[in-house]
Design an enzyme around this catalytic site. Structure first.
Site, mmCIF file in Angstrom:
data_model
loop_
_atom_site.group_PDB
_atom_site.id
_atom_site.type_symbol
_atom_site.label_atom_id
_atom_site.label_comp_id
_atom_site.label_asym_id
_atom_site.label_seq_id
_atom_site.Cartn_x
_atom_site.Cartn_y
_atom_site.Cartn_z
ATOM 1 N N ASP A 237 0.859 -1.185 0.000
ATOM 2 C CA ASP A 237 0.000 0.000 0.000
ATOM 3 C C ASP A 237 0.892 1.231 0.000
ATOM 4 O O ASP A 237 1.433 1.616 1.034
ATOM 5 C CB ASP A 237 -0.910 -0.003 1.236
ATOM 6 N N HIS B 247 -4.843 12.394 13.916
ATOM 7 C CA HIS B 247 -5.915 12.328 12.905
ATOM 8 C C HIS B 247 -7.118 11.506 13.361
ATOM 9 O O HIS B 247 -8.180 11.563 12.750
ATOM 10 C CB HIS B 247 -5.382 11.699 11.607
ATOM 11 N N ASP C 225 3.248 19.000 13.549
ATOM 12 C CA ASP C 225 3.225 18.013 12.461
ATOM 13 C C ASP C 225 2.769 18.736 11.182
ATOM 14 O O ASP C 225 2.027 19.713 11.248
ATOM 15 C CB ASP C 225 2.230 16.903 12.837
ATOM 16 N N HIS D 197 0.775 17.767 8.924
ATOM 17 C CA HIS D 197 -0.631 17.525 8.571
ATOM 18 C C HIS D 197 -1.536 18.200 9.593
ATOM 19 O O HIS D 197 -1.169 18.356 10.755
ATOM 20 C CB HIS D 197 -0.928 16.025 8.558
ATOM 21 N N ASP E 58 7.282 15.478 10.227
ATOM 22 C CA ASP E 58 7.133 15.487 8.773
ATOM 23 C C ASP E 58 7.106 16.934 8.257
ATOM 24 O O ASP E 58 7.098 17.176 7.052
ATOM 25 C CB ASP E 58 5.891 14.703 8.330
ATOM 26 N N TYR F 157 8.741 10.999 8.502
ATOM 27 C CA TYR F 157 8.945 9.807 7.664
ATOM 28 C C TYR F 157 10.293 9.747 6.976
ATOM 29 O O TYR F 157 10.598 8.767 6.317
ATOM 30 C CB TYR F 157 7.788 9.691 6.666
HETATM 31 N N1 Q9C Z 1 -3.007 10.175 -1.096
HETATM 32 C C1 Q9C Z 1 0.665 11.439 10.209
HETATM 33 O O1 Q9C Z 1 1.612 12.124 9.870
HETATM 34 N N2 Q9C Z 1 -1.302 10.366 3.408
HETATM 35 N N3 Q9C Z 1 -0.203 10.942 9.348
HETATM 36 C C2 Q9C Z 1 -2.408 10.139 2.538
HETATM 37 C C3 Q9C Z 1 -3.300 10.347 0.291
HETATM 38 C C4 Q9C Z 1 -1.604 10.069 4.759
HETATM 39 C C5 Q9C Z 1 -0.061 11.242 7.968
HETATM 40 C C6 Q9C Z 1 -2.058 10.441 1.112
HETATM 41 C C7 Q9C Z 1 -0.694 10.785 5.673
HETATM 42 C C8 Q9C Z 1 -1.006 10.485 7.116
HETATM 43 C C9 Q9C Z 1 0.496 11.107 11.645
HETATM 44 ZN ZN ZN Z 2 1.899 14.177 9.776
#
Ligand code: Q9C
Ligand code: ZN
Length: 797
Positions: free
Chosen positions: A132, A247, A284, A286, A377, A417
């Site tokens: 994935d 999240h 973070d 996000h 990140d 990451y």
């Molecule tokens: N195409 C945290 O950093 N990416 N979560 C989805 C969709 C998900 C990040 C990309 C990133 C989740 C804790």
């Molecule tokens: Zn994040």
């Protein structure tokens, strides 16, 4: 009583090289008689309240006792906490009597060095079992490599290890529904196919048979950290956890997150410790929409998040991640979103968001506890964030937050990451929590236009809710510089099969990652430096007052004539003929010399001839080869200095208008009127002094406290604390008029033994705000960190 005090106290004193004072060796006071120390106040039961300071009781005015009272005063001044326990006992005759147990704790050391680290490798026991591409970056190595790097820098052994535990169902249900809890629980026994099917019910989530166990440990680890901080066992700490949390929502896993660790921790802290104001800082990259949803209507939790947004084109693609989501109902004003509409944001953009948005609001909010959703990140090299902040940026962010909530800060890992970027940034955070001096922040200190647009928008949206934004003129912008291009790009990606820019030049993601690895390898070597063996030196006029300073402060002895000669030439000595003045000059130069030779980080010197001493000190700095010295003069003082070459940036904070001198790039006069009781200096430090200082990037700072100062002890302490992120904490504070309260507070600020009291928050008067605005208009072209609205940017470009 005295015997009891001695028994618990003497070993502690010995650790600091001090012997037990003879004058306290008495058994004149039997256990059940007059106590010479007050017992702890009742508040001690509620550990969330301030740890009480011991107060000496006014003892009878016995001639002989006076010296003892003085020694006890010393204990108090040095933050010994005295716990007195009374227990009933029966004597042989059957009467009731009391047993007094007395315990003295040395708060200074016990708390200042207290940083908890929570880690358990069991949280590496789950991983993605199938292909994935959306989830394959969330790997166990994220924890392993962070912990390895902490070991490499010898940070693990300097922290207090706190074990993890499982969060209980009750704790998880502070945020999540029991139905959702049951779903997660059921994944424990599933096979791969079933796991995959459950995972598909959520956005960017994978389950493994061990996920449930680890998610409970992540919650428990976070709560262990909160308990350690709230009980006073440690001052601050970090929990390295997987899975992340910000999240996840009441009924849903999302974005690698299962249980919302930080949101649960905030609810838990409110319940268990009765907290009324908690600040959550989510750095973070996000948007932690999960946290936003939980506290949207809750004014007791202030949530701040910056995030890659790109006009809603970036995951999680939510309208409510924009700056205008300010909270709802009673919670209006308590949700702060800074959306980044471009990738490539870096150190100066992040600092600008702190100076102009988060910090002014946070100081006004006066949190009792800070939880950091500590995702990395947002750091350089991260494949998700695509931002540019280097690891030391997180040291500076951490340092600023440590000045709030009495230093009670819990950092909890979220994303991150790029393994090297993540682990270096984790290390910078922990190192800062341990109060090491900070590496200077790298890169040009100028936020980009798009960052300023976002900052202006949040400030505009929050103007109705915060006094610190009350006089903000700028209103939210609708035409953003990034918008048209953004829309075009979005369309292009959808409609064409052209390779993206990245692939066109023939690089792959992993090439990028390797480039960042190499960059960081050399960057960290460049910015890390040996920490001086002593944090703070002090040279004070009356050596008899030395005992009133924190124990860790090194008190300077007087120099002999020979030593002095090396500092002051015969010609210069002519200028300071008076014996007393010469001693003062010695004081200043002795401390400065130690700073320059890196024997100490910073220091404090009393000098009745502050102006002459400062002139000499500056000369000494340049002889030593320094390039830039920031000199902040508080009060009235004339310094004859050459300010043309930029080696000195002189800032004068004074009460009366300096009419004869006009402001220039290197001479800034800030007229300030103090609030009589409270501290109104927050907005000046955050909105003006820090941005100028960070733009200038000094090698050393001299703060001179002269006569007729318009700043109280609280304001000066605040300034001293916040500037410590610069110049490797090399600050010399020169104090003209001996004032033990001020000396003590500055010594506390410099040595970092505890956060000094900044006093109650007062909004700046309109007059003060206008002064800052005037200076910002005048100087934002030269000192670009001052920019916080597009008007500034346009007039300056
Ligand atoms: N195409 C945290 O950093 N990416 N979560 C989805 C969709 C998900 C990040 C990309 C990133 C989740 C804790
Ligand atoms: Zn994040």
């Amino acid at each position: 009583m005295c015997v009891a005090v001695r028994d618990s106290c003497a070993p502690l004193l010995l650790c600091h090289g001090l012997s037990w004072p003879d004058s306290l060796d008495c058994d004149r006071f039997p256990a059940d008689e007059d106590m010479c120390l007050a017992s702890l106040s009742k508040e001690y039961k509620h550990i969330h309240k301030e740890l009480p300071k011991p107060i000496c009781q006014t003892c009878p005015a016995v001639e002989e006792f006076f010296t003892q009272k003085r020694v006890l005063d010393v204990f108090c001044a040095n933050n010994f906490a005295v716990k007195v326990k009374l227990s009933k006992k029966r004597t042989v005759s059957g009467d009731q009597a009391y047993n007094i147990e007395c315990q003295v704790e040395f708060i200074n050391q016990a708390m200042a060095s207290g940083t908890a680290l929570i880690y358990d490798d069991e949280m590496t026991s789950y991983k993605l079992l199938w292909d994935d591409p959306e989830c394959d970056i969330e790997v166990p190595e994220r924890l392993l490599s962070s912990y390895e790097q902490l070991k490499h820098y010898h940070l693990v052994e300097r922290c207090i290890h706190v074990p993890v535990r499982e969060g209980t169902e009750e704790e998880i249900m502070l945020v999540h529904s029991s139905e959702y809890l049951e779903v997660v629980k059921s994944t424990q026994t599933m096979n791969e196919e079933e796991l995959q099917r459950v995972s598909e019910n959520y956005d960017a989530v994978y389950f493994h048979p061990n996920t449930y166990r680890c998610a409970k440990l992540a919650v428990g680890a976070t709560l262990q950290l909160v308990d350690s901080v709230m009980s006073g066992k440690v001052h601050n700490g970090m929990a390295l956890v997987r899975p992340p949390g910000h999240h996840s929502q009441r009924n849903a896993a999302n974005g690698f997150c299962v249980f919302n660790n930080v949101a649960i921790a905030a609810q838990y802290a409110k319940r268990r410790y009765g907290l009324q104001r908690i600040l959550i800082v989510d750095w973070d990259v996000h948007h932690g929409q999960g946290i936003q949803y939980v506290f949207e209507e809750d004014p007791s939790v202030l949530y701040f998040s910056w995030h890659r947004y790109e006009h809603q084109q970036f995951w999680p693609l939510l309208r409510e991640s924009d700056y205008d989501a300010v909270g709802q109902g009673k919670g209006k004003g308590f949700n702060l979103n800074v959306p980044w509409n471009k990738v490539g944001m870096g150190n100066s953009d992040y600092l600008a968001a702190f100076f102009h948005v988060l910090l002014p609001v946070a100081f006004e909010f006066v949190p009792e506890l800070i939880l950091v959703s500590s995702g990395y990140d947002s750091g350089i090299g991260d494949p998700e964030g695509q931002m540019n902040a280097t690891p030391e940026c997180f040291a500076h962010l951490t340092h600023f937050l440590m000045q709030l909530a009495n230093g009670r800060l819990c950092a909890v890992l979220e994303g991150g990451y790029h393994l090297k970027s993540l682990s270096e940034s984790v290390c910078m955070t922990v190192k800062t929590l341990l109060r090491d001096p900070l590496p200077p922040i790298s890169g040009e200190m100028a936020p980009c236009l798009s960052a300023i647009e976002s900052i202006q928008n949040v400030r505009g949206a929050h103007k109705p809710y915060w006094k610190c934004l009350m006089y903000e003129e700028a209103t939210p912008l609708h035409d953003l510089s990034t918008k048209s291009q953004q829309m075009m790009e979005a369309e292009l990606i959808q409609t064409s099969t052209h390779p993206t820019a990245e692939q066109a030049v023939g690089t792959t993601k992993s090439d990028e990652a390797i480039k960042t690895d190499r960059f960081l390898e050399s960057h960290m070597k460049k910015i890390l430096f040996p920490v001086p063996p002593v944090k703070t030196a002090a040279a004070i006029v009356s050596k008899a007052d030395a005992h009133l300073l924190p124990v860790s402060v090194q008190v300077e002895m007087e120099m002999n004539a020979q030593e002095l000669k090396t500092f002051v030439s015969a010609f210069d000595a002519e200028l300071v003929k008076e014996e007393k003045a010469l001693v003062c000059l010695q004081n200043v130069l002795a401390v400065l010399d130690k700073i320059l030779k890196k024997k100490v980080c910073n220091g404090i010197a009393e000098s009745s001839v502050a102006s002459v001493s400062t002139t000499f000190a500056l000369k000494h700095c340049f002889d030593f080869g320094l390039q830039r010295v920031l000199c902040i003069v508080v009060g009235d003082m004339d310094l004859e200095l050459d300010l043309d070459d930029g080696r000195i940036l002189l800032m004068n904070i004074c009460q009366k208008q300096q009419t004869e001198k006009i402001n220039s790039k290197y001479y800034i006069s800030l007229n300030w009127k103090e609030d009589a009781e409270r501290n109104n200096f927050f907005c000046a430090v955050l909105g003006f002094i820090l941005p100028v200082a960070y733009s200038y990037q000094p090698d050393l700072m001299i703060i001179v406290i002269g006569p007729n100062r318009s700043l109280g002890v609280n304001g000066i302490s605040l300034l001293t604390c916040l500037l410590q992120g610069l110049a490797e904490s090399r600050i010399l504070v020169v104090i003209q008029d001996t004032e033990i309260k001020l000396v003590q507070s500055v010594a506390k600020a410099l040595s970092g033994v505890s956060t000094p009291d900044f006093g109650a928050y007062a909004p700046a008067s309109q007059e003060n705000v206008l002064e800052i605005k005037r200076l910002r208009d005048q100087l934002q072209q030269e000192w670009k960190m001052l920019r916080c609205s597009v008007r500034d940017w346009i007039s300056g470009s």
